[in-house]
Write a protein that holds these residues in place. Structure first.
Motif, PDB file in Angstrom:
ATOM      1  N   LEU A   1       0.829  -1.207   0.000  1.00  0.00           N
ATOM      2  CA  LEU A   1       0.000   0.000   0.000  1.00  0.00           C
ATOM      3  C   LEU A   1       0.862   1.254   0.000  1.00  0.00           C
ATOM      4  O   LEU A   1       0.544   2.243  -0.679  1.00  0.00           O
ATOM      5  N   SER A   2       1.950   1.230   0.753  1.00  0.00           N
ATOM      6  CA  SER A   2       2.836   2.392   0.817  1.00  0.00           C
ATOM      7  C   SER A   2       3.470   2.688  -0.541  1.00  0.00           C
ATOM      8  O   SER A   2       3.729   3.855  -0.866  1.00  0.00           O
ATOM      9  N   LEU A   3       3.719   1.647  -1.323  1.00  0.00           N
ATOM     10  CA  LEU A   3       4.333   1.837  -2.640  1.00  0.00           C
ATOM     11  C   LEU A   3       3.334   2.252  -3.708  1.00  0.00           C
ATOM     12  O   LEU A   3       3.715   2.874  -4.698  1.00  0.00           O
ATOM     13  N   THR A   4       2.064   1.930  -3.513  1.00  0.00           N
ATOM     14  CA  THR A   4       1.075   2.169  -4.569  1.00  0.00           C
ATOM     15  C   THR A   4       0.191   3.381  -4.339  1.00  0.00           C
ATOM     16  O   THR A   4      -0.316   3.965  -5.299  1.00  0.00           O
ATOM     17  N   ILE A   5       0.001   3.791  -3.076  1.00  0.00           N
ATOM     18  CA  ILE A   5      -0.953   4.862  -2.765  1.00  0.00           C
ATOM     19  C   ILE A   5      -0.208   6.137  -2.405  1.00  0.00           C
ATOM     20  O   ILE A   5       0.753   6.120  -1.633  1.00  0.00           O
ATOM     21  N   GLY A   6      -0.668   7.247  -2.972  1.00  0.00           N
ATOM     22  CA  GLY A   6      -0.068   8.539  -2.670  1.00  0.00           C
ATOM     23  C   GLY A   6      -0.873   9.651  -3.302  1.00  0.00           C
ATOM     24  O   GLY A   6      -2.096   9.540  -3.444  1.00  0.00           O
ATOM     25  N   THR A   7      -0.218  10.742  -3.662  1.00  0.00           N
ATOM     26  CA  THR A   7      -0.914  11.834  -4.331  1.00  0.00           C
ATOM     27  C   THR A   7      -1.626  11.326  -5.573  1.00  0.00           C
ATOM     28  O   THR A   7      -2.725  11.747  -5.914  1.00  0.00           O
ATOM     29  N   ARG A   8      -0.976  10.427  -6.258  1.00  0.00           N
ATOM     30  CA  ARG A   8      -1.641   9.692  -7.336  1.00  0.00           C
ATOM     31  C   ARG A   8      -1.342   8.217  -7.151  1.00  0.00           C
ATOM     32  O   ARG A   8      -0.234   7.828  -6.789  1.00  0.00           O
ATOM     33  N   ASP A   9      -2.354   7.399  -7.409  1.00  0.00           N
ATOM     34  CA  ASP A   9      -2.190   5.962  -7.245  1.00  0.00           C
ATOM     35  C   ASP A   9      -1.415   5.391  -8.429  1.00  0.00           C
ATOM     36  O   ASP A   9      -1.602   5.803  -9.582  1.00  0.00           O
TER      37      ASP A   9
ATOM     38  N   TRP B   1      12.252  -3.802 -10.963  1.00  0.00           N
ATOM     39  CA  TRP B   1      13.015  -4.829 -11.686  1.00  0.00           C
ATOM     40  C   TRP B   1      13.212  -4.527 -13.161  1.00  0.00           C
ATOM     41  O   TRP B   1      14.085  -5.128 -13.801  1.00  0.00           O
ATOM     42  N   HIS B   2      12.372  -3.646 -13.740  1.00  0.00           N
ATOM     43  CA  HIS B   2      12.496  -3.339 -15.170  1.00  0.00           C
ATOM     44  C   HIS B   2      12.348  -1.829 -15.367  1.00  0.00           C
ATOM     45  O   HIS B   2      11.464  -1.369 -16.088  1.00  0.00           O
ATOM     46  N   PHE B   3      13.219  -1.086 -14.754  1.00  0.00           N
ATOM     47  CA  PHE B   3      13.115   0.377 -14.739  1.00  0.00           C
ATOM     48  C   PHE B   3      13.374   0.936 -16.136  1.00  0.00           C
ATOM     49  O   PHE B   3      14.397   0.629 -16.763  1.00  0.00           O
ATOM     50  N   ASP B   4      12.430   1.780 -16.627  1.00  0.00           N
ATOM     51  CA  ASP B   4      12.589   2.390 -17.945  1.00  0.00           C
ATOM     52  C   ASP B   4      12.580   3.917 -17.900  1.00  0.00           C
ATOM     53  O   ASP B   4      12.596   4.571 -18.951  1.00  0.00           O
ATOM     54  N   GLY B   5      12.529   4.485 -16.679  1.00  0.00           N
ATOM     55  CA  GLY B   5      12.625   5.934 -16.554  1.00  0.00           C
ATOM     56  C   GLY B   5      11.328   6.690 -16.704  1.00  0.00           C
ATOM     57  O   GLY B   5      11.329   7.932 -16.751  1.00  0.00           O
ATOM     58  N   SER B   6      10.178   5.996 -16.730  1.00  0.00           N
ATOM     59  CA  SER B   6       8.897   6.692 -16.840  1.00  0.00           C
ATOM     60  C   SER B   6       8.607   7.468 -15.563  1.00  0.00           C
ATOM     61  O   SER B   6       9.211   7.236 -14.510  1.00  0.00           O
ATOM     62  N   ALA B   7       7.656   8.397 -15.657  1.00  0.00           N
ATOM     63  CA  ALA B   7       7.360   9.278 -14.522  1.00  0.00           C
ATOM     64  C   ALA B   7       6.895   8.483 -13.301  1.00  0.00           C
ATOM     65  O   ALA B   7       7.359   8.717 -12.173  1.00  0.00           O
ATOM     66  N   ASP B   8       5.973   7.546 -13.500  1.00  0.00           N
ATOM     67  CA  ASP B   8       5.466   6.764 -12.372  1.00  0.00           C
ATOM     68  C   ASP B   8       6.564   5.910 -11.744  1.00  0.00           C
ATOM     69  O   ASP B   8       6.671   5.807 -10.515  1.00  0.00           O
ATOM     70  N   GLN B   9       7.378   5.298 -12.586  1.00  0.00           N
ATOM     71  CA  GLN B   9       8.459   4.470 -12.051  1.00  0.00           C
ATOM     72  C   GLN B   9       9.484   5.325 -11.311  1.00  0.00           C
ATOM     73  O   GLN B   9      10.050   4.894 -10.302  1.00  0.00           O
ATOM     74  N   LEU B  10       9.716   6.540 -11.781  1.00  0.00           N
ATOM     75  CA  LEU B  10      10.649   7.435 -11.108  1.00  0.00           C
ATOM     76  C   LEU B  10      10.124   7.827  -9.736  1.00  0.00           C
ATOM     77  O   LEU B  10      10.890   7.914  -8.759  1.00  0.00           O
TER      78      LEU B  10
END
Length: 370
Positions: A61-69, A80-89
């Motif tokens: 929950l801590s990793l998925t919930i925030g200002t935006r889910d 494990w497969h970081f591509d530099g997208s905004a959400d992953q960052l």
């Protein structure tokens, strides 16, 4: 009265067995009241696994919930497969360090609360009520205000110093007068010293607007904005404190029976308390330096653990290691939701939950046994 005496006798028998496994414990057929909700090793282990499962859910929950889910697959890809997208960052740079710090801080305050309650034989003690958190916070405010320290690597040592000074001061004040140390005296001394230091800390922050801006969120107790530098700065101290706590779990069982009984069982009372103070200093100092003073978690979780497993510190400490960070992370997630898109500091959320719990504990005629 007979039932209460039987319950007390049962608790003492179990505590003696935990403190000195070689000592024979007579069975009392009349004493049927259990010392905890569960008494078998299998049931206690199962309960511990359940608490661990709750902790895993809290981390997700801590990793998925925030200002935006952020969807769970995106969280997985960011790890494990970081591509530099905004959400992953966002997950990698903000939520992962915040979650790890929540784990460390939760473990620190939960275990330190269990240690303080066992050493003082005071069921209402925790790092917040005894002023330990306030002392660490006061010395951190001094470090930032007077010396201009801004890195946690600099002021974490001041947090340790503040925790030690206040721990010694509270114990010394609680020992003055006739009758020596009592739980009520220690609690009153801790509350008084904590209130004074909290007021002075606020005054220092108001005198320096830059310091106030820097410490405002931290002083309320928050893991927001943490990075891996903060995590690495406190991880070693928390690990060392946990190791010391585990090492003194068995002697703490003997001390919980009283000094005379502990001596009869061969426990090193002075040495155990010194190691206990060292563990509390490491845990509270590191947690307060990293996230600010977070109260009530160290009060609630040991009580829940004793209600489940009884007074054996060898079980209370593992339950605190898993249960306290689960509570803190859940409180952190709640703080992100209640005033969304803004956030409520985790220390404020735990205070809202902990204050009613403290009132209930104070009003109970019989708190969970120590």
């Amino acid at each position: 009265m007979t039932q209460e005496r039987n319950s007390t006798a049962t608790a003492e028998h179990h505590a003696i067995a935990a403190a000195s496994p070689g000592a024979p414990v007579e069975k009392d057929s009349a004493a049927t009241a259990p010392v905890g909700t569960v008494t078998s090793t299998t049931a206690r282990t199962t309960g511990l696994l359940v608490v661990l499962g709750i902790l895993v859910v809290a981390c997700v929950l801590s990793l998925t919930i925030g200002t935006r889910d952020i969807p769970l697959p995106t969280v997985w890809d960011s790890l494990w497969h970081f591509d530099g997208s905004a959400d992953q960052l966002v997950v990698r740079s903000l939520r992962v360090p915040r979650t790890i710090l929540g784990l460390l801080v939760g473990m620190a305050v939960g275990v330190s609360g269990a240690l303080i309650q066992a050493m003082t034989r005071n069921p209402l003690a925790d790092p917040g009520i005894l002023g330990v958190n306030a002392g660490a916070a006061f010395f951190v405010a001094l470090a930032v205000t007077l010396f201009g320290f801004t890195s946690i690597w600099s002021y974490v040592w001041f947090a340790f110093l503040g925790a030690v000074v206040v721990t010694v001061a509270v114990y010394a004040l609680g020992s003055l007068g006739r009758g020596g140390t009592t739980p009520i005296r220690i609690t009153l001394a801790g509350v008084a010293i904590g209130a004074v230091l909290s007021g002075v800390t606020t005054g220092l922050m108001l005198l320096d607007p830059a310091t106030f801006d820097q410490l405002r969120s931290w002083n309320a107790g928050s893991t927001a904005g943490a990075d891996m530098d903060v995590v690495w700065a406190v991880a070693g101290f928390v690990g060392a404190g946990l190791a010391v706590a585990v090492a003194i779990a068995r002697p703490l069982n003997a001390i919980a029976l009283g000094d005379d009984m502990a001596r009869a069982l061969g426990a090193d009372i002075a040495g155990t308390r010194r190691l206990g103070v060292l563990a509390v200093t490491l845990l509270c100092g590191a947690a307060t330096a990293a996230a600010g003073p977070i109260g009530f978690v160290g009060l609630m979780i040991p009580h829940v653990a004793r209600w489940i497993v009884g007074p054996d510190q060898r079980w209370i400490l593992p339950y605190a290691v898993f249960g306290a960070p689960a509570l803190l992370l859940i409180a952190d997630v709640v703080g992100r939701l209640v005033v969304r898109p803004a956030e409520l500091q985790v220390g404020i959320v735990t205070a809202f939950v902990g204050a009613p719990v403290l009132i209930v504990l104070v009003r109970r005629k019989k708190v969970s046994g120590l």
